[in-house]
Design a protein around this motif. Structure first.
Motif, PDB file in Angstrom:
ATOM      1  N   VAL A 105      60.561 154.434  95.662  1.00 33.81           N
ATOM      2  CA  VAL A 105      61.499 153.974  94.631  1.00 33.81           C
ATOM      3  C   VAL A 105      62.374 152.863  95.189  1.00 33.81           C
ATOM      4  N   ARG A 106      62.887 153.070  96.390  1.00 32.84           N
ATOM      5  CA  ARG A 106      63.685 152.032  97.045  1.00 32.84           C
ATOM      6  C   ARG A 106      62.853 150.777  97.271  1.00 32.84           C
ATOM      7  N   ALA A 107      61.615 150.957  97.738  1.00 29.14           N
ATOM      8  CA  ALA A 107      60.745 149.814  98.021  1.00 29.14           C
ATOM      9  C   ALA A 107      60.459 149.011  96.758  1.00 29.14           C
ATOM     10  N   ALA A 108      60.192 149.684  95.651  1.00 31.09           N
ATOM     11  CA  ALA A 108      59.890 148.987  94.399  1.00 31.09           C
ATOM     12  C   ALA A 108      61.076 148.140  93.946  1.00 31.09           C
ATOM     13  N   ARG A 109      62.279 148.617  94.179  1.00 30.13           N
ATOM     14  CA  ARG A 109      63.466 147.843  93.818  1.00 30.13           C
ATOM     15  C   ARG A 109      63.643 146.643  94.743  1.00 30.13           C
ATOM     16  N   VAL A 110      63.447 146.860  96.040  1.00 29.96           N
ATOM     17  CA  VAL A 110      63.601 145.768  97.000  1.00 29.96           C
ATOM     18  C   VAL A 110      62.579 144.670  96.738  1.00 29.96           C
ATOM     19  N   LEU A 111      61.365 145.055  96.364  1.00 26.24           N
ATOM     20  CA  LEU A 111      60.304 144.074  96.124  1.00 26.24           C
ATOM     21  C   LEU A 111      60.342 143.496  94.711  1.00 26.24           C
ATOM     22  N   GLY A 112      61.325 143.898  93.919  1.00 24.78           N
ATOM     23  CA  GLY A 112      61.506 143.322  92.590  1.00 24.78           C
ATOM     24  C   GLY A 112      60.566 143.855  91.525  1.00 24.78           C
TER      25      GLY A 112
ATOM     26  N   SER B 244      53.971 157.156  89.400  1.00 23.15           N
ATOM     27  CA  SER B 244      52.711 157.370  88.701  1.00 23.15           C
ATOM     28  C   SER B 244      51.612 156.636  89.467  1.00 23.15           C
ATOM     29  N   PRO B 245      50.334 156.978  89.227  1.00 24.91           N
ATOM     30  CA  PRO B 245      49.241 156.251  89.900  1.00 24.91           C
ATOM     31  C   PRO B 245      49.306 154.739  89.667  1.00 24.91           C
ATOM     32  N   ALA B 246      49.687 154.327  88.456  1.00 21.65           N
ATOM     33  CA  ALA B 246      49.774 152.890  88.169  1.00 21.65           C
ATOM     34  C   ALA B 246      50.904 152.236  88.953  1.00 21.65           C
ATOM     35  N   GLN B 247      52.045 152.908  89.029  1.00 24.69           N
ATOM     36  CA  GLN B 247      53.179 152.371  89.783  1.00 24.69           C
ATOM     37  C   GLN B 247      52.847 152.300  91.270  1.00 24.69           C
ATOM     38  N   LEU B 248      52.165 153.308  91.776  1.00 27.33           N
ATOM     39  CA  LEU B 248      51.789 153.327  93.188  1.00 27.33           C
ATOM     40  C   LEU B 248      50.835 152.185  93.502  1.00 27.33           C
ATOM     41  N   GLU B 249      49.890 151.926  92.629  1.00 27.51           N
ATOM     42  CA  GLU B 249      48.942 150.833  92.840  1.00 27.51           C
ATOM     43  C   GLU B 249      49.651 149.485  92.794  1.00 27.51           C
ATOM     44  N   GLU B 250      50.618 149.348  91.896  1.00 30.67           N
ATOM     45  CA  GLU B 250      51.392 148.111  91.823  1.00 30.67           C
ATOM     46  C   GLU B 250      52.180 147.892  93.110  1.00 30.67           C
TER      47      GLU B 250
END
Length: 380
Positions: free
Chosen positions: A134-141, A175-181
Motif C-alpha cells: 500500500v505504501r509502495a503504490a502511493r510512493v510510485l503514484g 487485489s490480483p490486478a493491483q498487485l500486477e500493476e
C-alpha cells in the motif's frame, strides 16, 4: 574479528522502509534455518535504544545482538563487534541483519566493506528490500493516500534502487490486478532487481525467497549515486521516539486490549496533527509470565488499523511496556502524543497506572558512513 572461521558464515541483510514487515520476515527465516540444523545469529539496528524488534526476536528464542545509536553504515565497527559476540557465543552459520528502516546506501557502506575487509569470513547473500504494497503504490503514484515528504520518499526510492531482490510483502492487502500493476511499476522503475511477492505473516512465497538468500550471492556492480544532503534532510524530517514504562493495576487486566487501545489513542492524535506514522511498535511483558511471553502491536500507516501480532493468553496485573514510534513529526510532539495517550489509558476506568521509566526522542543525525566502497572488492 580476530580469528578467521574455518568456513565462511553467510551474511543476509533484509532491508526496507519502516513498517514493511522486516522483523516478521527475519523471524521466519531464522526459524527455518534453525529447524534445518543451522546456527543463526540475529543483529538488530536502530537510531535509538530499547528496541521492540530485539525484544520480539529474543522472545522467540533467537540469539540477538542489538546495535543502537545509528545505522549500520555509521556503526560499521559495532556491526563487526556484534558479529564477533555472536560468534563467540554460538558460532553462527548464518548472520541475519535487519538495518534501520530509514537508511539506504547499505551496499556501498556495509556489504561491500564486509566483502573487502572480512571476505575470508563472510559470504554475502543478495540484498533484499521488503516493501509494504500500500505504501509502495502511493510512493510510485499508482494510488492516492497519505504519504511522506519528497525528501523522505527519496530515501524510500534509494532503498529500492540498490536492491538485488525487491520483495512485495503483505500480498493479501491488494487485489490480483493491483498487485500486477505494482509489479509492472517496479519492473519499469527498478529493472535490475528481481521481483518476488510474499506474505511473511502467512508464509506465502517465502520458500522461493529464502532459498535465494540461502544459496545466492550478492550482485556485484558499481554502486548507486546518493545525495547525502537530501538523504540527511529526509532522515531529519522523521521524529524518533522510544520509551519504556511500567504498567500496574489493582486487578488483572487484558493487556492485549489495553495495548490495542493505546495504539488507537496514539493513531488518533497523530491524525489530528497530520503527522504520517512510519511505524508504531509496542510490546508488553507481564511480570508474572514466563520469560519470552509478550503482547505486541503494530501500526504502519495512519489509515490502517493497529494489529496484534503476538497475544497473551492470560490477564496481567502489571509489567513493562516498550514503545517505538517513528513518524514525520517533531520529536517533542511525538513525546507529548504518547504522554497524552498513556494518560487517556489511565483515565479510561482501567485502574491502570503508567510510569515512564526511560524516554528518548530526537531526529536522526546526518549519516556519516565509516566506509564507502563504490566498487565491490575483487572476488577471490
Amino acid at each position: 574479528m580476530s580469528t578467521p572461521s574455518p568456513h565462511k558464515a553467510r551474511y543476509i541483510m533484509i532491508g526496507g522502509f519502516l513498517g514493511a514487515g522486516k522483523t516478521t520476515a527475519v523471524a521466519r527465516l531464522a526459524q527455518r534455518l534453525t529447524d534445518r540444523g543451522q546456527k543463526v545469529g540475529l543483529i538488530t539496528n536502530d537510531q535509538g535504544r530499547e528496541l521492540v524488534d530485539t525484544r520480539m526476536l529474543r522472545a522467540k528464542g533467537f540469539t540477538t545482538e542489538e546495535i543502537p545509536g545509528g545505522c549500520f553504515c555509521c556503526r560499521f565497527n559495532s556491526l563487526v563487534d556484534a558479529a564477533e559476540k555472536l560468534t563467540a557465543a554460538t558460532q553462527p552459520d548464518v548472520f541475519i541483519a535487519e538495518p534501520v528502516g530509514s537508511c539506504t546506501d547499505l551496499v556501498a557502506t556495509v556489504t561491500y566493506p564486509l566483502r573487502r575487509i572480512y571476505g575470508d569470513q563472510f559470504l554475502i547473500a543478495p540484498v533484499s528490500v521488503l516493501v509494504d504494497p500500500v505504501r509502495a503504490a502511493r510512493v510510485l503514484g499508482l494510488t492516492k493516500g497519505a504519504s511522506f515528504s519528497e525528501k523522505v520518499v527519496y530515501i524510500y526510492r534509494k532503498q529500492l534502487e540498490e536492491a538485488d531482490i525487491i520483495v512485495i510483502n503483505k500480498t493479501d492487502l491488494l487485489s490480483p490486478a493491483q498487485l500486477e500493476e505494482l509489479r509492472a511499476a517496479f519492473a519499469k522503475e527498478f529493472p535490475k532487481a528481481e521481483l518476488l511477492t510474499v506474505s511473511a505473516r502467512d508464509g506465502q512465497g517465502l520458500d522461493e525467497w529464502f532459498s535465494k538468500l540461502e544459496t545466492g550471492e550478492q550482485t556485484q556492480a558499481a554502486t548507486m549515486k546518493v545525495d547525502y544532503d537530501i538523504y540527511a534532510d529526509g532522515e531529519a524530517l522523521l521524529g524518533w521516539y522510544n520509551s519504556t514504562a511500567t504498567l500496574t493495576a489493582a486487578a488483572p487486566f487484558d493487556a492485549d486490549a489495553v495495548l490495542t487501545k493505546l495504539a488507537h489513542e496514539i493513531q488518533n492524535r497523530l491524525r489530528e496533527q497530520n503527522a504520517e506514522v512510519a511505524h508504531l511498535k509496542m510490546t508488553f511483558s507481564p511480570n508474572e509470565s514466563l520469560a519470552g511471553e509478550i503482547a505486541a502491536v503494530n501500526l504502519v500507516r495512519n489509515d490502517f488499523v493497529p494489529e496484534l501480532s503476538i497475544k497473551l493468553q492470560d490477564h496481567s496485573a502489571g509489567g513493562q511496556l516498550i514503545i517505538n514510534l517513528r513518524a514525520e513529526n517533531a520529536p517533542d510532539a511525538l513525546a507529548e502524543t504518547v504522554r497524552a495517550s498513556l494518560a487517556a489509558i489511565e483515565g479510561a476506568g482501567t485502574g491502570i497506572t503508567a510510569k515512564i521509566e526511560h524516554i528518548e526522542h530526537f531526529r536522526p543525525g546526518r549519516p556519516t558512513p565509516t566506509h564507502r566502497d563504490e566498487q565491490p572488492a575483487a572476488k577471490e
